[in-house]
Design a protein around this motif. Structure first.
Motif, mmCIF file in Angstrom:
data_model
loop_
_atom_site.group_PDB
_atom_site.id
_atom_site.type_symbol
_atom_site.label_atom_id
_atom_site.label_comp_id
_atom_site.label_asym_id
_atom_site.label_seq_id
_atom_site.Cartn_x
_atom_site.Cartn_y
_atom_site.Cartn_z
ATOM 1 N N THR A 1 4.586 9.453 -3.033
ATOM 2 C CA THR A 1 4.208 8.511 -1.980
ATOM 3 C C THR A 1 2.766 8.081 -2.191
ATOM 4 N N LEU A 2 2.446 6.900 -1.705
ATOM 5 C CA LEU A 2 1.088 6.369 -1.868
ATOM 6 C C LEU A 2 0.062 7.259 -1.189
ATOM 7 N N GLN A 3 0.414 7.787 -0.007
ATOM 8 C CA GLN A 3 -0.530 8.623 0.733
ATOM 9 C C GLN A 3 -0.928 9.862 -0.067
ATOM 10 N N ARG A 4 0.008 10.408 -0.861
ATOM 11 C CA ARG A 4 -0.241 11.653 -1.592
ATOM 12 C C ARG A 4 -0.987 11.429 -2.901
ATOM 13 N N THR A 5 -0.914 10.233 -3.457
ATOM 14 C CA THR A 5 -1.423 10.040 -4.817
ATOM 15 C C THR A 5 -2.638 9.133 -4.921
ATOM 16 N N ILE A 6 -2.831 8.231 -3.970
ATOM 17 C CA ILE A 6 -3.891 7.234 -4.149
ATOM 18 C C ILE A 6 -5.288 7.842 -4.052
ATOM 19 N N GLU A 7 -5.435 8.920 -3.281
ATOM 20 C CA GLU A 7 -6.766 9.526 -3.162
ATOM 21 C C GLU A 7 -7.233 10.088 -4.504
ATOM 22 N N ASP B 1 5.331 1.451 0.576
ATOM 23 C CA ASP B 1 4.106 1.331 -0.200
ATOM 24 C C ASP B 1 3.366 0.020 0.066
ATOM 25 N N ASP B 2 4.082 -1.070 0.153
ATOM 26 C CA ASP B 2 3.425 -2.362 0.388
ATOM 27 C C ASP B 2 2.745 -2.381 1.750
ATOM 28 N N ASP B 3 3.407 -1.818 2.754
ATOM 29 C CA ASP B 3 2.788 -1.766 4.091
ATOM 30 C C ASP B 3 1.575 -0.843 4.089
ATOM 31 N N ALA B 4 1.650 0.258 3.348
ATOM 32 C CA ALA B 4 0.517 1.181 3.264
ATOM 33 C C ALA B 4 -0.682 0.503 2.611
ATOM 34 N N ARG B 5 -0.428 -0.275 1.552
ATOM 35 C CA ARG B 5 -1.523 -1.005 0.912
ATOM 36 C C ARG B 5 -2.160 -1.990 1.888
ATOM 37 N N ASP B 6 -1.320 -2.685 2.644
ATOM 38 C CA ASP B 6 -1.837 -3.652 3.624
ATOM 39 C C ASP B 6 -2.702 -2.948 4.675
ATOM 40 N N GLU B 7 -2.278 -1.760 5.099
ATOM 41 C CA GLU B 7 -3.053 -1.021 6.097
ATOM 42 C C GLU B 7 -4.418 -0.614 5.537
ATOM 43 N N LEU B 8 -4.450 -0.158 4.295
ATOM 44 C CA LEU B 8 -5.711 0.274 3.693
ATOM 45 C C LEU B 8 -6.656 -0.914 3.498
ATOM 46 N N VAL B 9 -6.120 -2.010 3.003
ATOM 47 C CA VAL B 9 -6.951 -3.207 2.805
ATOM 48 C C VAL B 9 -7.483 -3.715 4.145
#
Length: 295
Positions: A13-19, A59-67
């Motif tokens: 998941t994006l939350q687990r790996t992007i950091e 993942d796309d929604d998570a990216r939008d939230e971070l941006v």
């Protein structure tokens, strides 16, 4: 762009790996130059946004939230903060005041221009120093907008500040013990002003407040290029330090920051209001508590 282009490994998941992905990029920035307190707070804000993402978020929604979180931080903590501070700061200027400032600060620039727009009649003394002479940019901006200005080098601060009624200084950081980090030379300006009983008003956005303690400018500082100190002055084209590397045991020390003790600062103007420097620890505690409560 980094977050938009990041692709999550299969089964993750994006939350687990992007950091972990961002950690490598942050490490590269640290290698380029020391991490400032404001940069550290911005990174912590991004990490908080990552922790707030639900595990089942696409993942796309998570990216939008971070941006969106990054854009919100830039808009509210940086751009709007400058406008808020300027709106508070110009009210401290009275007709007939002589405002002294040092170097360049976009927040102080906005404050002085706001006071001019609102009809205040005052004069500005811009103090400056080598090697970057950042105050020249402020001087040009104020003069272009019709403000009466004087320009002096740091070596003439004791003389120039005799006619000042207030000193405005931009801060790079405020620490838990109330000390202020500013551009090198800020401590000299503040100490001279204190000796002349001229109030020193510091301008600092909240995202620059740091929950650390700083006692001096030696233990933790940033070194600039020593060659900047050897640059020729004026149009002579030569410098007495041009061949400094050939002189045995000679080293040039180009420090970037100064630490101003709490007793030299009369007031701190932030985007959450005007506070005495003794209240800085309370503001820092509440600010970081609000960040933790959001996670």
């Amino acid at each position: 762009g980094v977050i938009r282009e990041y692709r999550v490994p299969p089964g993750k998941t994006l939350q687990r790996t992007i950091e972990g992905h961002l950690k490598a990029l942050i490490g590269f920035l640290v290698e380029c130059r020391p991490l400032s307190n404001s940069m550290g707070n911005a990174i912590n804000s991004l990490k908080s946004d990552i922790l707030r993402i639900a595990p089942d978020t696409p993942d796309d929604d998570a990216r939008d939230e971070l941006v969106a979180g990054i854009e919100s931080f830039i808009r509210e903590k940086i751009h709007l903060a400058v406008h808020s501070i300027a709106d508070l700061g110009w009210r401290k200027i009275r007709d007939g005041d002589v405002i002294a400032t040092y170097g360049f600060s976009s927040t102080i620039e906005a404050t002085l221009l706001r006071a001019k727009t609102c009809g205040r009649v005052f004069r500005v003394i811009v103090l400056d120093s080598r090697p970057d002479f950042a105050g020249k940019a402020l001087l040009r901006s104020l003069a272009a907008n019709g403000l009466e200005c004087s320009y002096a080098l740091l070596s003439g601060a004791a003389y120039a500040l005799k006619e000042a009624t207030k000193v405005f200084i931009g801060a790079d950081s405020f620490f838990l013990n109330g000390a202020m980090r500013g551009h090198i030379g800020s401590a000299l300006v503040a100490s001279v002003a204190a000796s002349l009983s001229v109030p020193v008003v510091a301008f600092c956005e909240m995202y620059k407040f740091c929950d650390k303690v700083e006692l001096d400018a030696i233990v933790n500082n940033e070194l600039g290029s020593p060659d900047l100190l050897a640059r020729p002055l004026g149009s002579s084209g030569s410098s007495p330090l041009a061949n400094w590397r050939d002189v045995p045991k000679l080293r040039l020390l180009n420090l970037t920051y100064d630490v101003v003790p709490i007793e030299y600062v009369s007031m701190v103007i932030t985007d959450v209001g005007m506070i005495p420097p003794t209240s800085v620890p309370v503001v820092i505690r509440e600010y970081h508590k609000s960040l933790n409560d959001d996670v």
